[in-house]
Motif scaffolding. Structure first.
Motif, PDB file in Angstrom:
ATOM      1  N   PHE A  71      -8.656   6.811  -1.295  1.00 39.04           N
ATOM      2  CA  PHE A  71      -8.174   8.129  -0.868  1.00 39.04           C
ATOM      3  C   PHE A  71      -7.252   8.802  -1.905  1.00 39.04           C
ATOM      4  CE2 PHE A  71      -4.892  10.545   1.477  1.00 39.04           C
ATOM      5  CZ  PHE A  71      -5.669  11.440   2.185  1.00 39.04           C
ATOM      6  N   SER A 126      -5.924  12.143  11.062  1.00 42.36           N
ATOM      7  CA  SER A 126      -4.829  11.658  10.208  1.00 42.36           C
ATOM      8  C   SER A 126      -3.507  12.025  10.870  1.00 42.36           C
ATOM      9  CB  SER A 126      -4.900  12.331   8.835  1.00 42.36           C
ATOM     10  OG  SER A 126      -3.717  12.092   8.097  1.00 42.36           O
ATOM     11  N   VAL A 127      -2.465  11.272  10.522  1.00 42.81           N
ATOM     12  CA  VAL A 127      -1.119  11.691  10.937  1.00 42.81           C
ATOM     13  C   VAL A 127      -0.796  13.062  10.342  1.00 42.81           C
ATOM     14  CG1 VAL A 127      -0.227   9.343  11.271  1.00 42.81           C
ATOM     15  CG2 VAL A 127      -0.042  10.418   9.011  1.00 42.81           C
ATOM     16  N   ALA A 128      -1.489  13.406   9.249  1.00 43.41           N
ATOM     17  CA  ALA A 128      -1.281  14.726   8.636  1.00 43.41           C
ATOM     18  C   ALA A 128      -1.756  15.858   9.553  1.00 43.41           C
ATOM     19  CB  ALA A 128      -2.018  14.807   7.298  1.00 43.41           C
ATOM     20  N   TYR A 137      -5.332  20.144   3.791  1.00 42.23           N
ATOM     21  CA  TYR A 137      -5.752  18.813   4.265  1.00 42.23           C
ATOM     22  C   TYR A 137      -5.246  18.572   5.692  1.00 42.23           C
ATOM     23  CZ  TYR A 137      -6.306  13.847   4.943  1.00 42.23           C
ATOM     24  OH  TYR A 137      -6.656  12.634   5.490  1.00 42.23           O
ATOM     25  N   GLN A 153       6.304   2.686   7.407  1.00 41.05           N
ATOM     26  CA  GLN A 153       6.220   4.147   7.235  1.00 41.05           C
ATOM     27  C   GLN A 153       6.809   4.818   8.480  1.00 41.05           C
ATOM     28  OE1 GLN A 153       2.241   5.907   7.311  1.00 41.05           O
ATOM     29  NE2 GLN A 153       2.887   7.611   6.040  1.00 41.05           N
ATOM     30  N   PRO A 206      -4.910   7.712  11.220  1.00 42.21           N
ATOM     31  CA  PRO A 206      -4.127   6.750  10.442  1.00 42.21           C
ATOM     32  C   PRO A 206      -3.035   7.420   9.617  1.00 42.21           C
ATOM     33  CG  PRO A 206      -6.512   6.564   9.980  1.00 42.21           C
ATOM     34  CD  PRO A 206      -6.271   7.865  10.673  1.00 42.21           C
ATOM     35  N   GLY A 207      -2.035   6.600   9.293  1.00 39.48           N
ATOM     36  CA  GLY A 207      -1.031   6.969   8.305  1.00 39.48           C
ATOM     37  C   GLY A 207      -1.400   6.334   6.973  1.00 39.48           C
ATOM     38  N   ARG A 230      -7.698  12.059  -4.187  1.00 40.06           N
ATOM     39  CA  ARG A 230      -6.756  13.175  -3.989  1.00 40.06           C
ATOM     40  C   ARG A 230      -6.123  13.627  -5.306  1.00 40.06           C
ATOM     41  NH1 ARG A 230      -2.176  12.979   0.761  1.00 40.06           N
ATOM     42  NH2 ARG A 230      -2.434  15.168   1.319  1.00 40.06           N
ATOM     43  N   TYR A 253       3.875  18.041   5.821  1.00 43.83           N
ATOM     44  CA  TYR A 253       4.623  17.548   4.659  1.00 43.83           C
ATOM     45  C   TYR A 253       4.164  18.329   3.428  1.00 43.83           C
ATOM     46  CZ  TYR A 253       0.449  14.633   3.713  1.00 43.83           C
ATOM     47  OH  TYR A 253      -0.820  14.208   3.470  1.00 43.83           O
TER      48      TYR A 253
HETATM   49  O1  LIG Z   1      -4.455  11.227   5.772  1.00 37.57           O
HETATM   50  C1  LIG Z   1      -3.823  10.514   5.021  1.00 37.57           C
HETATM   51  C2  LIG Z   1      -2.509  10.025   5.300  1.00 37.57           C
HETATM   52  S1  LIG Z   1      -1.356  10.996   4.559  1.00 37.57           S
HETATM   53  O2  LIG Z   1      -1.544  10.909   3.075  1.00 37.57           O
HETATM   54  O3  LIG Z   1      -1.508  12.384   4.973  1.00 37.57           O
HETATM   55  O4  LIG Z   1      -0.035  10.456   4.967  1.00 37.57           O
END
Ligand SMILES: O=CCS(=O)(=O)O
Ligand SMILES: NC(=O)C1=CN([C@@H]2O[C@H](COP(=O)(O)OP(=O)(O)OC[C@H]3O[C@@H](n4cnc5c(N)ncnc54)[C@H](OP(=O)(O)O)[C@@H]3O)[C@@H](O)[C@H]2O)C=CC1
Length: 252
Positions: free
Chosen positions: A189, A139-141, A152, A242, A182-183, A193, A146
Motif C-alpha cells: 500500500f 479504511s479508518v481513513a 483517499y 496505533q 483497517p488501520g 501511495r 488526516y
Molecule cells: O487506508 C489505509 C490506512 S491509513 O494510511 O489511511 O491510515
C-alpha cells in the motif's frame, strides 16, 4: 451451500492473504487483479487445494467487469462471497499540491471500481441468498481525517456509506454487507501511495507493530463465515500501537 469467493485485488496484500485463508478452508476462488503473472503464481500455489479461476481485471473498466462475471465457468458462477478489496491511495502530499489525475485514479478505483464489481455480482449473490456476503474493504481513513488523505479518505467514506445503504436495499434477501476498515497495515500500500519509495515504506512501519495482511484476511474470513443470521455492519481494526492524534491548531 457451495462456497465461492470472488476476490478483487488478489495479487497483493489483503487480497492475496484472503485467497490463502479462504483456500485453507476449502472455498473455491475467483481471483482477479491487473498483474497476470501474480495471478498465475497464486493459481499455481492454490489449485492443488481448491478450484481456482483467475481473471485479469481492472475494476475501473465496467464492461470488462461485466464480461468477467458473465464468463465465469459454471463451477465458479454461483459466487457466495464478494471481497471488494482492490484499491489504492496515491499522492500523500497536501491536496493543494497533488495532480488531479491521482484523485481521478483513486475515485475510479475505490469508488467506481467497487461499484462496478458490486453491480455485476448483485444478481448472483441475491440468487444464492442467505449466508452470502459482500465484504467491502474500507479504511479508518473513511471516518478519521488526516493530512494528505484528501480524496483517499473520501473514497473510503463512500465505501462505508455505500455498504450501509446496500444493507437497506438488501434487507430480506439474506445477503450480508460489511465494511471492513483497517488501520495501519504493512502491504504494498505505502509503496503504491508514494510512487515506489521504499524508504517511505520502511520509515512508516519501522519500530512499531502494524497489522499484517494475514491479520485482515482472518477478520474478513471471520465475517464471511458467521452464522447466516449475523451481519457485522462495520469492523474498524487497528494495531494496538496505533491511535488517534489530537486536533491540529493553527496559531499566530
Ligand atoms: O487506508 C489505509 C490506512 S491509513 O494510511 O489511511 O491510515
Ligand atoms: N495497507 C493498509 O494500510 C490499508 C489498506 N486498505 C485498503 O485495502 C485494500 C487492499 O490494499 P493493500 O492490500 O493494503 O494494498 P496492496 O497495494 O498490497 O494491494 C492492492 C491490490 O489492489 C489491486 N488493484 C489496485 N488497483 C486496481 C485496479 N484498478 N483494478 C484491479 N485491481 C487493482 C492490486 O492489484 P494489481 O496492481 O495487480 O491490479 C493489488 O492486488 C485497498 O482497498 C486499500 O485501500 C485499507 C486500510 C489500510
Amino acid at each position: 451451500m457451495n462456497r465461492i469467493a470472488f476476490i478483487t485485488g488478489a495479487t497483493s496484500g489483503f487480497g492475496r492473504a484472503c485467497a490463502h485463508r479462504f483456500a485453507e478452508a476449502g472455498w473455491s476462488l475467483v481471483l482477479s487483479g491487473r498483474r497476470e503473472e501474480r495471478l498465475a503464481e497464486l493459481r499455481e500455489a492454490l489449485e492443488d487445494k481448491v478450484p481456482v479461476h483467475t481473471a485479469v481485471l481492472d475494476v475501473r473498466d465496467d464492461a470488462a467487469v461485466k464480461a468477467v462475471v458473465e464468463a465465469l465457468p459454471d463451477a465458479f458462477a454461483g459466487v457466495t462471497c464478494l471481497v471488494n478489496n482492490a484499491g489504492l491511495a496515491l499522492a500523500p502530499q497536501p491536496a493543494q499540491q497533488v495532480d488531479l489525475a491521482d484523485w481521478h485514479t483513486m475515485i475510479d478505483t475505490n469508488v467506481r471500481g467497487l461499484a462496478n464489481v458490486t453491480h455485476a455480482l448483485l444478481p448472483t449473490l441475491i440468487e444464492q441468498g442467505a449466508g452470502t456476503s459482500i465484504i467491502n474493504v474500507g479504511s479508518v481513513a473513511g471516518d478519521t481525517p488526516y493530512p494528505g488523505s484528501h480524496v483517499y479518505g473520501a473514497t473510503k467514506a463512500f465505501v462505508k456509506q455505500f455498504s450501509y445503504n446496500l444493507r437497506c436495499d438488501l434487507l430480506g434477501t439474506g445477503v450480508r454487507v460489511t465494511d471492513v476498515a483497517p488501520g495501519l497495515a504493512e502491504t504494498e500500500f505505502t509503496l503504491v501511495r508514494t510512487g515506489g519509495n521504499q524508504d517511505a515504506h520502511d520509515a512508516l512501519y519501522q519500530g512499531t507493530t502494524p497489522l499484517s495482511a494475514e491479520d485482515i484476511a482472518e477478520q474478513i474470513f471471520y465475517v464471511a463465515t458467521l452464522p447466516v443470521h449475523i451481519n457485522i455492519n462495520r469492523m474498524d481494526v487497528m494495531p494496538v500501537r496505533q491511535a488517534w492524534a489530537p486536533f491540529a491548531i493553527d496559531r499566530d
